[in-house]
Scaffold this motif. Structure first.
Motif, mmCIF file in Angstrom:
data_model
loop_
_atom_site.group_PDB
_atom_site.id
_atom_site.type_symbol
_atom_site.label_atom_id
_atom_site.label_comp_id
_atom_site.label_asym_id
_atom_site.label_seq_id
_atom_site.Cartn_x
_atom_site.Cartn_y
_atom_site.Cartn_z
ATOM 1 N N ALA A 124 26.176 -7.640 7.641
ATOM 2 C CA ALA A 124 25.107 -8.555 8.020
ATOM 3 C C ALA A 124 25.067 -8.748 9.526
ATOM 4 C CB ALA A 124 25.308 -9.904 7.328
ATOM 5 N N ALA A 125 23.881 -8.904 10.047
ATOM 6 C CA ALA A 125 23.714 -9.232 11.454
ATOM 7 C C ALA A 125 23.652 -10.743 11.569
ATOM 8 C CB ALA A 125 22.439 -8.604 11.988
ATOM 9 N N GLY A 126 24.426 -11.294 12.477
ATOM 10 C CA GLY A 126 24.497 -12.744 12.608
ATOM 11 C C GLY A 126 23.698 -13.249 13.787
ATOM 12 N N GLY A 127 23.809 -14.566 14.034
ATOM 13 C CA GLY A 127 23.008 -15.182 15.079
ATOM 14 C C GLY A 127 23.792 -15.678 16.271
ATOM 15 N N ASP A 128 25.119 -15.421 16.335
ATOM 16 C CA ASP A 128 25.895 -15.831 17.500
ATOM 17 C C ASP A 128 25.496 -14.980 18.710
ATOM 18 O OD1 ASP A 128 27.091 -17.350 15.604
ATOM 19 O OD2 ASP A 128 29.143 -16.813 16.113
ATOM 20 N N PHE A 129 25.498 -15.568 19.888
ATOM 21 C CA PHE A 129 25.179 -14.786 21.082
ATOM 22 C C PHE A 129 25.815 -15.428 22.310
ATOM 23 C CE2 PHE A 129 21.940 -18.053 20.993
ATOM 24 C CZ PHE A 129 21.659 -18.339 22.322
ATOM 25 N N TYR A 130 25.967 -14.609 23.330
ATOM 26 C CA TYR A 130 26.438 -15.080 24.629
ATOM 27 C C TYR A 130 25.661 -14.324 25.706
ATOM 28 C CZ TYR A 130 29.118 -10.729 24.763
ATOM 29 O OH TYR A 130 29.481 -9.402 24.744
ATOM 30 N N ASP A 131 25.660 -14.870 26.916
ATOM 31 C CA ASP A 131 25.004 -14.187 28.032
ATOM 32 C C ASP A 131 25.527 -14.779 29.333
ATOM 33 O OD1 ASP A 131 23.427 -12.446 29.384
ATOM 34 O OD2 ASP A 131 21.499 -13.291 28.749
ATOM 35 N N ALA A 132 25.514 -13.975 30.358
ATOM 36 C CA ALA A 132 25.861 -14.424 31.707
ATOM 37 C C ALA A 132 25.077 -13.552 32.676
ATOM 38 C CB ALA A 132 27.368 -14.304 31.957
#
Length: 722
Positions: free
Chosen positions: A386-394
């Protein structure tokens, strides 16, 4: 078989009552010349002291039966007369164990005692002797001496009468066939089925199959092959050879062979027909080493399903007759393995698609700043499909500040991933216009509310923690929309400390809330850690306990290096989680660090090039010699692993700060994640991981859809004063 001294034991057959027979000439009575101990014992035994009488009075049928059983390699016993006097061969003597040689010429009741009265022992022999009807017993478990120990063996026994020249029953002949190996293989087939059921990837299937074949069939050579485009890839296991796949934490070492090569595995795979060689040189034309040249007997079984073509071969260095029962078992094994391989290939395709979708929405590279080090990590939950919805970015803003965010969209499906991608893209756009955290969160709130209204779904749930770092003074302005608070690790002058950052609480996005910001000051050596709730939430445990564990692990870390803290954070809270895990860490360096990167070609000379390059770089940077030696040794092992298992070039990156040396080795293959383990449990190529665990201060692995990175950190000892 006549019993082994217990009701369940196999019993030696007693001898039927002797019938008066015609006296035989001495030459006819003599036992045949044979190098068997029982033959010598029978020849020298005082038979005239037994109910059978002197040997020259034995009936010819009895005599012929005795000669036959003494030369047979199969366990056989003759029970003669009403007293069932026992005569048996060497193979049967092995089954009797300590009862031999006293059992020879002795009535069976005296040999087995009370156990003889058991229906499965004396009762069977008595019934056959009385009725004259043959009887085949079901499989029986018997305790059999094997060297210095006793082993439970399986036997099938057949009992039949021996008649004298007058047609009277002279004795009962028992023939015992040991079926231990067949029984064990059938039992292990159930274990194989269970293990294959839990094999998720082709690597898993290969490990299970090779281990099973080597243990259950005791083969000298085994190959598992599957199609891969216009060729086949295969894994081989050799008896006595220390191989990488012996270490379960590393993937098997795959090799390739063309579909046009005249090899048993290729022929079986393409034709769908098995082949069996009992004695010959089946691998002579394709042999690449002495192991393959020595194989004389080989079974090649096709693995065929709707979407997969492959083969499984098993070989011996000695001649081997592939009996019908064994062939039937191999057919069953091939069917199980083929189905498992097809499931694994399907899973890998689904898993890869889901994770590619997931990670394609995450930044491939994080910003590089002079005084700040950034690292992130993303681990999938239990459901890897499954593809989840957690994310990060900088990312860097136009004025040189750094925007950083970590968020979580509820759900584990394509919809959650799609919402995540929209939120991340919108956040960048908003931040590049006005980076103030309350303003950015307000804009995201309107977006999420609009998405929910558009889909007529009010259940879109998004949490975010967002901050802006000013590299000029190390201040971070933070705001949270329903997200767990970051952890701040203070290096201090003595022992490190850690605590949750106090951020004004705010509602999750999409609910029309208002958000306030807080400011945190990063001093040199300090690190801030953002994380998703999958890091700290566990079933049947309060959230506060998970937060406490994370804070404690952060404070106890050997250093504030962001890559190290990301790895520690994902394992800080014990217990399984079915949620995805995302972590982002930023450290303010004590001093400027120096770094260098080398792309290592997938060639045999690659590791030696790395050693030369690292030695030159680290000595130019005045790294202490003990650290240089340990770092080069560990890097060489990791580079070798990456080149072997990924089959693609590797990238080695070194980063030196005042307090530590960080080395990472990345590949772009499909290598699996490496798990931590005790050094004494490592073997073969896993020795490299043991060295890292022993020589470094901390290490970890960062798997991604594009490959994986294994890294280690070594602290630089403070220079001696004076």
């Amino acid at each position: 078989m006549v019993g082994m001294g217990s009701p369940s034991a196999m019993t030696a057959l007693p001898a039927p009552e002797p019938s008066p027979g015609t006296a035989l000439p001495a030459s006819d009575v003599d036992m045949p010349a044979r190098a068997g101990k029982c033959a010598d014992l029978v020849a020298g035994f005082a038979w005239d002291t037994t109910p059978l009488g002197a040997r020259d009075s034995w009936d010819p049928a009895v005599q012929a039966t005795v000669e036959m059983l003494l030369t047979s390699p199969v366990p056989m016993a003759l029970a003669c007369g009403d007293d069932f006097v026992m005569i048996y061969n060497d193979a049967y003597a092995d089954v009797l164990g300590a009862k031999h040689p006293a059992a020879l010429g002795t009535p069976a009741a005296g040999v087995f005692g009370e156990a003889w009265q058991n229906p499965g022992l004396g009762g069977v022999v008595t019934d056959v002797h009385r009725t004259g009807q043959s009887f085949l017993e079901a499989e029986t478990q018997i305790a059999v001496p094997r060297g210095n120990h006793v082993e439970q063996a399986s036997f099938t026994r057949g009992h039949s009468v021996v008649r004298d020249q007058r047609g009277a029953v002279a004795g009962v002949l028992t023939v015992a066939a040991e079926t231990t190996h067949v029984t064990r293989r059938l039992q292990s087939l159930g274990e194989l089925t269970a293990k294959l059921a839990s094999a998720l990837t082709i690597d898993d299937v290969a490990r299970v199959v090779l281990t099973y074949a080597m243990a259950s069939f005791d083969v000298d050579h085994c190959v598992f092959a599957v199609d891969d485009g216009d060729e086949f890839r295969f894994v081989r296991r050799i008896r006595g050879e220390m191989m990488d796949e012996a270490d379960e934490r590393l993937p098997p070492l795959w090799k390739r062979i063309g579909a046009d090569v005249d090899a048993p595995m290729v022929t079986a795979a393409q034709s769908g027909r098995p082949s069996f060689t009992s004695d010959g040189a089946p691998l002579a034309t394709i042999a690449t080493d002495r192991h393959e040249r020595r194989v004389r007997a080989l079974a090649a079984m096709p693995l065929t399903t709707e979407s997969l073509t492959g083969a499984l071969t098993m070989g011996y260095r000695a001649t081997h007759s592939w009996l019908p029962a064994e062939r039937a078992l191999l057919y069953a094994i091939a069917e199980l393995v083929a189905q498992a391989a097809e499931r694994a290939r399907r899973f890998e395709a689904q898993h890869g698609t889901a994770q590619l979708l997931q990670r394609s929405m995450l930044p491939e590279h994080l910003p590089e700043l002079d005084r700040f080090r950034i690292a992130a990590r993303y681990d999938v939950g239990v459901d890897g499909n499954a593809a989840g919805g957690d994310f990060y970015d900088a990312f860097e803003l136009a004025d040189g500040r750094l925007a950083m965010v970590l968020g979580d969209v509820a759900g584990h499906d394509v919809r959650a991933a799609a919402v995540m991608g929209q939120v991340r893209a919108a956040l960048r756009a908003l931040a590049l216009t006005d980076a103030a955290p309350p303003t950015v969160l307000a804009g995201l709130d309107r977006l999420v509310g609009s998405l929910g209204a558009e889909s007529r779904n009010e259940e879109i749930f998004v949490t975010v923690v967002y901050g802006v770092l000013d590299p000029a003074n190390g201040t971070i302005t933070l705001a949270s929309a329903g997200h767990p608070p970051p952890v701040l690790r203070r290096a201090g002058r003595g022992e490190a400390t850690a605590a949750l950052v106090t951020v004004p609480p705010g509602a999750p996005l999409g609910l029309g809330g208002r958000w306030q910001s807080a400011t945190v000051q990063l001093e040199p050596g300090d690190t801030i850690l953002m994380y998703s709730d999958g890091v700290v939430e566990r079933r049947e445990r309060p959230l506060s306990a998970g937060l406490d564990d994370l804070v404690a692990a952060t404070a106890a870390a050997a250093s504030g290096d962001p890559r190290n803290l990301c790895a520690l954070a994902t394992a800080a809270v014990s217990g399984p989680t079915d949620d995805d895990v995302a972590v982002l860490a930023v450290e303010r360096a004590v001093a400027l660090s120096r770094s260098a990167t080398m792309l290592v070609p997938a060639e045999p000379t690659g590791p030696s090039r790395v050693r030369q390059w690292m030695s030159t770089r680290l000595r130019d940077w005045s790294v202490p010699e003990p650290v240089i030696g340990a770092a080069i040794l560990c890097t060489s092992e990791l580079t070798t692993n990456a080149l072997l298992h990924a089959g693609t070039p590797a990238q080695v990156h070194i980063d030196l700060s005042a307090e530590r040396l960080l080395v990472s080795v990345a590949d772009t293959g499909t290598r699996g994640a490496v798990t931590r383990a005790r050094t004494d449990a490592l073997s073969s190529r896993g020795r490299g991981l043991g060295l890292i665990e022993e020589l470094s201060d901390t290490w970890g692995t960062d798997p991604t859809v594009r490959g994986s990175t294994v890294w280690f950190e070594m602290l630089i000892p403070a220079p001696k004063k004076g």
